[in-house]
Scaffold this motif. Structure first.
Motif, PDB file in Angstrom:
ATOM      1  N   LEU A  82       0.888  -1.153   0.000  1.00 38.47           N
ATOM      2  CA  LEU A  82       0.000   0.000   0.000  1.00 38.47           C
ATOM      3  C   LEU A  82       0.923   1.198   0.000  1.00 38.47           C
ATOM      4  N   GLU A  84       1.511   5.418  -0.489  1.00 39.30           N
ATOM      5  CA  GLU A  84       0.987   6.785  -0.540  1.00 39.30           C
ATOM      6  C   GLU A  84       1.924   7.558  -1.454  1.00 39.30           C
ATOM      7  N   ARG A  97      -3.579   6.993  -2.465  1.00 36.15           N
ATOM      8  CA  ARG A  97      -3.102   5.692  -2.014  1.00 36.15           C
ATOM      9  C   ARG A  97      -3.284   4.705  -3.153  1.00 36.15           C
TER      10      ARG A  97
END
Length: 124
Positions: A82, A84, A97
């Motif tokens: 994940l 950002e 994201r």
């Protein structure tokens, strides 16, 4: 041991990408590299470098790993991330994201980034 190696390689990949280091990125990418971005566009090694690494095309503000998970089976590793990200591509700014699936292949005892896919996460 693999976890530390792949986590470091993933962190190094992000650092090289955001620094715009084309030659170092090229060295950690497999020759048959393939990537699909969050818009569904497909890239090979050189087109990925042109679009997402070359400072003439992209200005990285940040790419942070929020989560990291790996599965290693022999000479293949699947890494789920994940991320950002904040960057400027052309005249458009992007922030969000992204769930990313990265594939690595081990050749001659060295892990190379084989490619992957990214999906933008829409948070409500």
């Amino acid at each position: 041991m693999e976890t530390l190696n792949l986590k470091q390689l993933s962190d190094d990949r992000a650092a090289l990408q955001t620094a715009g280091d084309l030659e170092a990125m090229r060295a950690i990418m497999h020759d048959s590299f393939r990537y699909v971005d969050s818009s569904g566009r497909q890239f090979d090694k050189e087109t990925f470098l042109d679009q997402f690494v070359d400072p003439a095309s992209v200005q990285w503000i940040t790419q942070e790993t929020v989560t990291f998970d790996e599965t290693v089976k022999g000479e293949i590793a699947v890494v789920q991330l994940l991320l950002e990200e904040r960057f400027i591509l052309g005249t458009n700014a992007y922030e969000g994201r992204f769930w990313a699936l990265h594939l690595y292949i081990k050749e001659n005892e060295e892990w190379l980034w084989q490619g992957g896919q990214a999906t933008m996460i829409h948070e409500t």
